[in-house]
Design an enzyme around this catalytic site. Structure first.
Site, PDB file in Angstrom:
ATOM      1  N   LYS A   1       0.987  -1.607  -0.089  1.00  0.00           N
ATOM      2  CA  LYS A   1       0.194   0.451   0.272  1.00  0.00           C
ATOM      3  C   LYS A   1       0.723   1.464   0.068  1.00  0.00           C
ATOM      4  CE  LYS A   1      -4.552   1.334   0.185  1.00  0.00           C
ATOM      5  NZ  LYS A   1      -5.506   0.593  -0.199  1.00  0.00           N
TER       6      LYS A   1
ATOM      7  N   ASP B   1      -6.921   4.803  -3.896  1.00  0.00           N
ATOM      8  CA  ASP B   1      -7.667   4.474  -3.160  1.00  0.00           C
ATOM      9  C   ASP B   1      -8.331   5.729  -2.597  1.00  0.00           C
ATOM     10  OD1 ASP B   1      -8.043   2.193  -0.602  1.00  0.00           O
ATOM     11  OD2 ASP B   1      -6.930   4.352   0.415  1.00  0.00           O
TER      12      ASP B   1
ATOM     13  N   SER C   1      -8.642  -5.287  -9.758  1.00  0.00           N
ATOM     14  CA  SER C   1      -7.501  -5.333 -11.099  1.00  0.00           C
ATOM     15  C   SER C   1      -6.623  -6.366 -10.679  1.00  0.00           C
ATOM     16  CB  SER C   1      -6.718  -5.149  -9.326  1.00  0.00           C
ATOM     17  OG  SER C   1      -6.947  -3.060  -8.748  1.00  0.00           O
TER      18      SER C   1
HETATM   19  P1  NDP Z   1     -13.310   8.236  -2.614  1.00  0.00           P
HETATM   20  O1  NDP Z   1     -12.048   9.078  -2.418  1.00  0.00           O
HETATM   21  O2  NDP Z   1     -13.554   7.692  -4.144  1.00  0.00           O
HETATM   22  O3  NDP Z   1     -14.410   8.252  -1.396  1.00  0.00           O
HETATM   23  C1  NDP Z   1     -13.815   8.613  -0.297  1.00  0.00           C
HETATM   24  C2  NDP Z   1     -15.915   9.084   0.510  1.00  0.00           C
HETATM   25  O4  NDP Z   1     -15.380   8.583   2.404  1.00  0.00           O
HETATM   26  C3  NDP Z   1     -15.762  10.494   0.211  1.00  0.00           C
HETATM   27  O5  NDP Z   1     -17.059  10.906   0.326  1.00  0.00           O
HETATM   28  C4  NDP Z   1     -15.125  10.834   1.694  1.00  0.00           C
HETATM   29  O6  NDP Z   1     -15.762  12.394   1.891  1.00  0.00           O
HETATM   30  C5  NDP Z   1     -15.417   9.986   2.069  1.00  0.00           C
HETATM   31  N1  NDP Z   1     -13.888  10.519   3.981  1.00  0.00           N
HETATM   32  C6  NDP Z   1     -12.852   9.800   3.517  1.00  0.00           C
HETATM   33  N2  NDP Z   1     -12.163  10.217   4.297  1.00  0.00           N
HETATM   34  C7  NDP Z   1     -13.172  10.465   5.754  1.00  0.00           C
HETATM   35  C8  NDP Z   1     -12.997  11.075   7.113  1.00  0.00           C
HETATM   36  N3  NDP Z   1     -12.108  10.549   7.116  1.00  0.00           N
HETATM   37  N4  NDP Z   1     -14.395  11.103   7.499  1.00  0.00           N
HETATM   38  C9  NDP Z   1     -15.069  11.555   6.696  1.00  0.00           C
HETATM   39  N5  NDP Z   1     -15.213  10.955   5.602  1.00  0.00           N
HETATM   40  C10 NDP Z   1     -14.678  10.858   5.353  1.00  0.00           C
HETATM   41  O7  NDP Z   1     -12.307   6.424  -1.671  1.00  0.00           O
HETATM   42  P2  NDP Z   1     -13.122   5.397  -2.518  1.00  0.00           P
HETATM   43  O8  NDP Z   1     -14.062   5.445  -2.230  1.00  0.00           O
HETATM   44  O9  NDP Z   1     -12.068   4.744  -3.183  1.00  0.00           O
HETATM   45  O10 NDP Z   1     -11.965   4.412  -0.563  1.00  0.00           O
HETATM   46  C11 NDP Z   1     -12.996   4.844   0.695  1.00  0.00           C
HETATM   47  C12 NDP Z   1     -12.831   3.241   1.128  1.00  0.00           C
HETATM   48  O11 NDP Z   1     -12.704   2.315   0.821  1.00  0.00           O
HETATM   49  C13 NDP Z   1     -10.763   3.718   2.009  1.00  0.00           C
HETATM   50  O12 NDP Z   1     -11.601   3.127   3.404  1.00  0.00           O
HETATM   51  C14 NDP Z   1     -10.706   2.569   0.875  1.00  0.00           C
HETATM   52  O13 NDP Z   1      -9.821   2.071   1.544  1.00  0.00           O
HETATM   53  C15 NDP Z   1     -11.676   1.671   0.755  1.00  0.00           C
HETATM   54  N6  NDP Z   1     -11.614   0.231  -0.496  1.00  0.00           N
HETATM   55  C16 NDP Z   1     -11.393   1.216  -1.467  1.00  0.00           C
HETATM   56  C17 NDP Z   1     -11.104   0.432  -2.447  1.00  0.00           C
HETATM   57  C18 NDP Z   1     -11.130   0.824  -3.927  1.00  0.00           C
HETATM   58  O14 NDP Z   1     -11.264   0.342  -5.081  1.00  0.00           O
HETATM   59  N7  NDP Z   1     -11.239   2.419  -4.155  1.00  0.00           N
HETATM   60  C19 NDP Z   1     -10.569  -1.154  -2.437  1.00  0.00           C
HETATM   61  C20 NDP Z   1     -11.348  -1.433  -1.505  1.00  0.00           C
HETATM   62  C21 NDP Z   1     -10.878  -0.758  -0.322  1.00  0.00           C
HETATM   63  P3  NDP Z   1     -15.203  13.775   1.680  1.00  0.00           P
HETATM   64  O15 NDP Z   1     -14.853  14.100  -0.166  1.00  0.00           O
HETATM   65  O16 NDP Z   1     -15.936  14.922   2.315  1.00  0.00           O
HETATM   66  O17 NDP Z   1     -13.237  13.857   1.820  1.00  0.00           O
END
Ligand code: NDP
Length: 447
Positions: free
Chosen positions: A127, A167, A379
């Protein structure tokens, strides 16, 4: 409670990695599950497999200097933790978020080892990321940052070495800039060096949708195992990024009604069900906040600022934002509101106290390692298509994803049964993922 041997391993992890609290939490959760495995397999302890797994193979930290639109120098910190390559090249995403430090990258990399093992595909665990915050930055600033980040990262990655992806804060736009700079520096069109690419230049169908779709498929399997389904169920999804949007899309196709989603500014409650096209327009195209969604959606949709989305009653919860977003208190509220199932789209979104509340209440609880593994699995399918210079249809790719999620679900249940913990997907996922990695490490000698 930790097995005596595991307790001393855990103490050692605490001592050797001070202050990395998310990493400690992720290690503890796995160690709590694998005690019974040591009884059956003394060879794991004899070869110190667990101690070796807890120590990353390689950790890289680097400076990322770049110029903002005002011509001012900005400096961020970049990370790549190459945790375990027993099963294949290191594989895991890059996170760009101001909260990123070594402890976050190590927790994510550690989880990734077992998740990738669980998929049954040939991928190791890694990561990376940076404390760079893309929010509010122009496209040009994001491009300059990505180019600088890759100018250091390129020497550590490769299709047979280490394959990053997206991510939090890293989506299609960032992956494009990162791949462009890699191609330019190396003079190689090495498509398999990064996944989550656009369809125009080597990306795979369904990769964008895979984590969310996969999580919905996993929850559907858990519901089916209990003789029920998504049909007509009230669902809450946290976040409104990549994982959240495609969870919402698939849940709706499977008959559920998603009534709320969130971002870091608050949540939107939309009793008629979230309007996905509007959400995609606001979040993916305009990169705007959720209050804009509520304002355009009109009557029936309310934006609730600075509140926790888990106060909204639901039968199915799909946390898809970030780590530790569901506390023990949130979990207790959710259970008393009639919760039936949880599918973790995010990584480690539920605190240990929250998990205990869910398990004690008999909620079907799908941990991230299993429920969100569809992203990394797809992936690996993207890498497979890149290696054979082929591309599959959307339908075929989605079918493969569904088969993989169903297989992960069944293996979690079978493993939990085998170890006398029926229905415990946390134990099933940790034990199955661990055994795969541990067996490969035993075969490879002391490396
Ligand atoms: P994105 O950046 O596309 O979206 C993240 C979302 O979560 C946004 O709406 C963001 O809001 C919110 N968010 C992030 N951090 C915080 C925080 N500290 N407090 C409140 N809201 C928060 O990321 P992903 O959708 O790709 O990832 C989301 C989760 O899924 C993560 O835990 C990631 O590790 C996990 N994941 C992702 C994968 C992928 O393929 N993308 C695969 C497996 C797991 P705002 O825009 O306001 O920050």
């Amino acid at each position: 409670m930790l097995h005596e041997k595991l307790s001393s391993i855990y103490d050692n992890v605490l001592r050797r990695n001070p202050g990395e609290i998310e990493f400690h939490q992720a290690v503890r959760e796995v160690l709590e599950s694998i005690g019974p495995v040591l009884g059956k397999h003394p060879e794991y302890a004899e070869s110190k497999i667990i101690e070796r797994i807890c120590e990353p193979e390689r950790q890289i930290i680097f400076r990322v200097p770049w110029l903002d639109d005002r011509g001012e120098v900005q400096i961020n910190r970049g990370f790549r933790v190459e945790f375990n390559s027993a099963l294949g090249p290191y594989k895991g995403g890059l996170r760009f978020h101001p909260s990123v430090y070594l402890g976050i990258v190590k927790f994510l990399g550690f989880e990734q080892i077992f998740k990738n093992g669980l998929t049954g595909l040939p991928i190791g665990g890694g990561k990376g990321g940076s404390d760079f915050d893309p929010k509010g930055r122009s496209d040009r600033e994001v491009m300059r940052f990505c180019q600088s980040f890759m100018t250091e990262l390129f020497r550590h990655i490769g299709e047979y070495t280490d394959v990053p992806a997206g991510d939090i804060g890293v989506g299609g736009r960032e992956v494009g800039y990162l791949f462009g700079q890699y191609k330019r520096i190396t003079n190689r069109y090495e498509s398999g060096v990064i996944t989550g690419k656009g369809l125009a230049y080597g990306g795979a169908q369904v990769r964008k949708e895979a984590t969310g779709y996969g999580c919905a498929f996993f929850v559907e399997e858990m519901l089916k195992a209990r003789g029920t389904s998504f049909d007509g169920r009230r669902v809450v999804v946290s976040g409104s990024g990549n994982v959240a949007v495609y969870s919402i899309e698939k849940v709706a196709q499977l008959g559920g009604v998603v009534v709320a989603c969130s971002d870091s500014s608050g949540y939107v409650l939309d009793e008629k069900g979230i309007d996905l096209e509007l959400l995609k327009q606001v979040k993916e195209v305009e990169r705007a906040r959720l209050d804009v969604y509520a304002a355009r959606r009109g009557e029936g949709a309310t934006f609730v600022p600075d509140r926790n989305v888990w106060e909204v009653p639901c039968e199915v919860a799909m946390p898809s934002a970030t780590q530790n977003e569901i506390t023990g208190k949130d979990a207790a509220t959710m259970v008393s509101n009639g919760l039936v199932a949880v599918g973790e789209g995010a990584n480690m979104p539920t605190t240990p106290e929250g998990i205990k509340v869910f398990l004690d209440a008999g909620v079907a609880f799908g941990p991230g390692k299993a429920a969100n593994a569809g992203g990394v699995a797809t992936s690996a399918l993207e890498m497979q298509q890149n290696a054979s210079r082929d591309s599959w249809t959307f339908e075929f790719s989605e079918h493969r994803l569904q088969e993989i999620m169903s297989d992960i679900h069944d293996r979690c249940l079978q493993t939990a049964d085998e170890y006398g913990m029926p229905g415990n997907y946390v134990a099933g996922a940790n034990i199955d993922g661990f055994r795969r990695v541990a067996d490969a490490m035993l075969s490879l000698g002391l490396i």
